[in-house]
Design a protein around this motif. Structure first.
Motif, PDB file in Angstrom:
ATOM      1  N   ASN A 154      68.565  28.989  51.039  1.00  0.00           N
ATOM      2  CA  ASN A 154      67.267  28.565  50.780  1.00  0.00           C
ATOM      3  C   ASN A 154      66.879  29.632  49.731  1.00  0.00           C
ATOM      4  O   ASN A 154      66.548  30.811  49.910  1.00  0.00           O
TER       5      ASN A 154
ATOM      6  N   GLY B 157      61.422  29.198  54.181  1.00  0.00           N
ATOM      7  CA  GLY B 157      62.854  28.950  54.992  1.00  0.00           C
ATOM      8  C   GLY B 157      62.562  27.963  56.047  1.00  0.00           C
ATOM      9  O   GLY B 157      63.472  27.635  56.729  1.00  0.00           O
ATOM     10  N   GLN B 158      61.473  27.057  55.798  1.00  0.00           N
ATOM     11  CA  GLN B 158      61.487  26.237  56.933  1.00  0.00           C
ATOM     12  C   GLN B 158      61.534  24.605  56.734  1.00  0.00           C
ATOM     13  O   GLN B 158      61.542  23.800  57.655  1.00  0.00           O
ATOM     14  N   CYS B 159      61.934  24.459  55.351  1.00  0.00           N
ATOM     15  CA  CYS B 159      62.228  22.915  55.127  1.00  0.00           C
ATOM     16  C   CYS B 159      63.257  22.507  54.227  1.00  0.00           C
ATOM     17  O   CYS B 159      63.865  21.490  54.314  1.00  0.00           O
ATOM     18  N   GLY B 160      63.778  23.445  53.454  1.00  0.00           N
ATOM     19  CA  GLY B 160      65.237  23.117  52.738  1.00  0.00           C
ATOM     20  C   GLY B 160      65.049  22.636  51.420  1.00  0.00           C
ATOM     21  O   GLY B 160      65.954  22.616  50.832  1.00  0.00           O
ATOM     22  N   ALA B 161      63.611  22.350  51.145  1.00  0.00           N
ATOM     23  CA  ALA B 161      63.822  21.804  49.684  1.00  0.00           C
ATOM     24  C   ALA B 161      64.108  22.589  48.464  1.00  0.00           C
ATOM     25  O   ALA B 161      64.506  22.127  47.593  1.00  0.00           O
TER      26      ALA B 161
ATOM     27  N   LEU C 273      63.857  31.014  43.669  1.00  0.00           N
ATOM     28  CA  LEU C 273      63.048  29.701  43.704  1.00  0.00           C
ATOM     29  C   LEU C 273      62.105  29.959  42.378  1.00  0.00           C
ATOM     30  O   LEU C 273      62.074  28.923  41.527  1.00  0.00           O
TER      31      LEU C 273
ATOM     32  N   LYS D  35      62.976  22.389  44.423  1.00  0.00           N
ATOM     33  CA  LYS D  35      61.666  22.304  45.034  1.00  0.00           C
ATOM     34  C   LYS D  35      61.181  23.270  45.790  1.00  0.00           C
ATOM     35  O   LYS D  35      61.908  23.808  46.581  1.00  0.00           O
ATOM     36  N   LYS D  36      59.765  23.583  45.963  1.00  0.00           N
ATOM     37  CA  LYS D  36      59.267  24.295  46.769  1.00  0.00           C
ATOM     38  C   LYS D  36      58.481  23.429  47.915  1.00  0.00           C
ATOM     39  O   LYS D  36      57.357  22.754  47.588  1.00  0.00           O
ATOM     40  N   GLY D  37      58.771  23.709  49.144  1.00  0.00           N
ATOM     41  CA  GLY D  37      58.072  22.875  50.098  1.00  0.00           C
ATOM     42  C   GLY D  37      57.144  23.770  50.898  1.00  0.00           C
ATOM     43  O   GLY D  37      56.128  23.602  50.946  1.00  0.00           O
ATOM     44  N   CYS D  38      57.873  24.663  51.767  1.00  0.00           N
ATOM     45  CA  CYS D  38      57.278  25.543  52.335  1.00  0.00           C
ATOM     46  C   CYS D  38      57.210  26.948  51.935  1.00  0.00           C
ATOM     47  O   CYS D  38      56.208  27.681  52.211  1.00  0.00           O
ATOM     48  N   ASP D  39      58.095  27.552  51.172  1.00  0.00           N
ATOM     49  CA  ASP D  39      58.338  28.932  50.507  1.00  0.00           C
ATOM     50  C   ASP D  39      58.537  29.862  51.868  1.00  0.00           C
ATOM     51  O   ASP D  39      58.512  30.820  51.510  1.00  0.00           O
TER      52      ASP D  39
ATOM     53  N   CYS E 221      64.050  30.194  48.362  1.00  0.00           N
ATOM     54  CA  CYS E 221      62.703  30.727  48.477  1.00  0.00           C
ATOM     55  C   CYS E 221      62.671  32.138  49.169  1.00  0.00           C
ATOM     56  O   CYS E 221      61.725  32.887  49.051  1.00  0.00           O
TER      57      CYS E 221
END
Ligand SMILES: Cc1cc2nc3c(=O)[nH]c(=O)nc-3n(C[C@H](O)[C@H](O)[C@H](O)COP(=O)(O)OP(=O)(O)OC[C@H]3O[C@@H](n4cnc5c(N)ncnc54)[C@H](O)[C@@H]3O)c2cc1C
Ligand code: SF4
Ligand code: FES
Ligand code: FES
Lengths: 337, 170
Positions: free
Chosen positions: B74, B59-63, B40, B53-57, B76
């Motif tokens: 993922n 593995g918890q969001c999938g962005a 990422l 995109k970086k959402g959570c960094d 990240c």
């Protein structure tokens, strides 16, 4: 993340040689190790990338079982036709865990060795005997909704978070490892351990040992089985309580039943002693309830997780019913039948 | 011979960079990458591909979902050096303005986003879902898209868009 040396061995022998040092970690899918390294919970000096090792296959075993390679991704394992047909309980448990993306990266060896999701373990600003021996346990008397109700110690009340391992416990799997002292096989029941006074040890793997595969013995639990996972949302959440059941029904009576629980202890929780109670019984709420009480004997809540004891009792009864009726829990339609 | 190893004793290479070849959206690039760099961060900061995109960094969001050799992961939680030789597809590689991927068009048609932050991950994930070939029904699409969170709550339209592309009635 701390800085580290990176090695990419091409053979198992080279990996084990490199793995013998201090503060070394094997890196498989990375979905747990990289996460922990980002939080500074794990700070290896050397990371050994084992992804190029030839351990990503499924092999037939003499006698009809399967050997699942340590580096085979969880998704490929769950969706392998042989696993789907012969071990649907394992497919179901794997598909109940994490997310499709994570299951594509996560490997069978990494799943076995994943660490607890205890909030304090993850937060380096708090005490944790597992992360820092002797520093105390933040979860005892703290925030412990997700913690253990069985087999905990006064030093650690963490749970093992895996779904896959709960199914492996019921299937009497054997973990194949290799290491500085050669190869050995560890029955799944002896692989993970209770925290006792050494909570930093999740399992009985010795330093430098590498998991090479997981053996599934030939079994016929293709009709009467279920994996029932109870959690805060329907997908992409760890189990509060999960129940794996494999059963053989003959002439309407239970010839054999095996039950393991996830989310309740430092290891998948199973009692072959309690399972004897079900042998020869007609499936009934009374028989299932008596078994649930035996399996949960000694369960204690820690405050926020007190609800798990009743949840587990009801979940066990429901899962036994699903298995006896050959109506396994769907991992797509989440309604609990 | 192992790669990234500098002696017969297989000691790890000293702290430093590892030459890594990645094919990203069809273009092969060789870079000297610090081993602690995630895919990422490499994409966004090293390669200027900021669609991912970086959402959570964590593995918890999938962005951060991208396709590696056609499989969704993922990015990240993946160290870039471990992917030496791999083929990576990001949202930029799926389609571009004027030449949209069918999923991109379907997301527009079905109003399957609001802020759009989760959308590149949703679309890469949906392409991964299609490649896997396991989802046909609405329930199956819902379950197999559950690795992508949408804080705007566009879920039902996302499922419609995906069903549209896999040829099922939305
Ligand atoms: C957001 C999120 C949600 C999740 N939800 C679930 C869930 O609901 N259910 C569930 O079961 N899991 C869940 N997981 C956990 C996931 O299943 C694990 O992270 C994964 O299985 C670990 O596998 P890996 O190959 O990525 O391991 P890695 O991260 O590479 O390694 C994990 C550990 O195992 C060691 N290791 C790896 N391979 C070997 C080997 N062959 N021999 C010896 N040691 C080894 C590593 O050194 C490391 O300590 C979730 C993870 C995330 C991030
Ligand atoms: S429960 Fe175990 S892992 Fe959690 S804080 Fe206590 S010692 Fe650490
Ligand atoms: S940024 Fe990777 S899953 Fe959230
Ligand atoms: S559209 Fe805003 S997070 Fe999904």
């Amino acid at each position: 993340m701390n800085r580290f040396d990176y090695a990419r061995p091409a053979s198992v022998a080279e990996a084990v040689q490199a793995g013998a040092g201090e503060q070394v970690r094997y890196l498989a899918g990375g979905t747990n190790l990289i996460d922990l390294m980002k939080e500074n919970v794990d700070r290896p000096m050397t990371v050994i990338d084992i992804n190029r090792l030839p351990l990503g296959v499924i092999e037939e075993l003499d006698g009809g079982g399967l050997r699942l390679g340590a580096l085979l991704p969880n998704a490929d394992t769950a969706w392998d036709a042989r696993v789907e047909q012969r071990y649907p309980l394992l497919s179901s448990a794997i598909l109940a865990g994490a997310s499709p993306q994570l299951r594509n990266a996560a490997t069978n060896g990494g799943n076995l060795n994943q660490r607890t999701r205890c909030y304090y373990f993850y937060d380096v600003a708090t005490p944790c005997n597992k992360r820092e021996p002797g520093s105390g346990c933040g979860a005892i008397g703290g925030v412990n909704r997700i913690h253990a109700i069985l087999g905990a110690s006064d030093q650690c009340i963490a749970t093992h978070p895996s779904d896959m391992c709960v199914a492996l416990a019921v299937l009497d799997a054997t973990v194949q490892v290799t290491g500085p002292d050669g190869d050995r096989s560890i029955p799944i029941a002896d692989y993970h351990r209770l925290p006792g006074d050494e909570p930093w040890r999740d399992n009985t793997l010795k330093p430098g040992e590498l998991v090479t595969g997981i053996d599934l013995p030939a079994e016929d639990f293709t009709q009467n089985y279920t994996y029932l996972k109870l959690r805060d949302r329907l997908s992409y959440a760890f189990a509060l309580v999960s129940i794996a059941v494999a059963m053989r029904v003959e002439d309407g009576a239970i010839a054999e039943a095996r039950v393991a629980l996830g989310g309740v202890a430092h290891k998948p929780w199973r009692s072959t002693e309690a399972e004897k109670l079900l042998k020869g019984q007609q499936p009934s709420p009374q028989a299932f309830g008596a078994f649930a009480d035996a399996l949960l004997a000694g369960a204690v809540g820690q405050g926020e997780n007190d609800f798990k004891i009743l949840l587990a009792r009801k979940g066990i009864i429901r899962a036994l019913k699903q298995a006896a009726e050959a109506t396994p829990q769907s991992q797509t339609d989440k309604r609990v039948a | 011979m192992p790669t990234a190893v500098n002696s017969a004793t297989y000691a790890a290479v000293p702290i430093g960079t590892v030459p890594t070849t990645l094919t990203i959206n069809g273009e092969t690039r060789t870079r000297a990458i610090e081993p602690w760099t995630t895919l990422l961060d490499l994409l966004r900061e090293g390669e200027d591909l900021i669609g991912t995109k970086k959402g959570c960094d964590h593995g918890q969001c999938g962005a951060c979902t991208v396709l590696v050799d056609g499989r969704r992961i993922n990015s990240c939680l993946k160290l870039a050096v471990t992917l030496d030789g791999a083929n990576i597809t990001t949202i930029e590689g799926l389609g571009q303005p004027g030449d949209l991927h069918p999923l991109q068009s379907a997301f527009c048609d079905h109003d399957a986003f609001q802020c759009g932050y989760c959308t590149p991950g949703q679309i890469c994930s949906a392409q991964g879902l299609i490649n896997e070939g396991k989802a046909r029904t609405r329930d199956e699409v819902r379950e197999l898209m559950s690795g992508n969170l949408c804080r705007c709550g566009a879920y039902s339209n996302i499922v419609d868009a995906v069903l549209d592309v896999i040829g099922e009635k939305a």
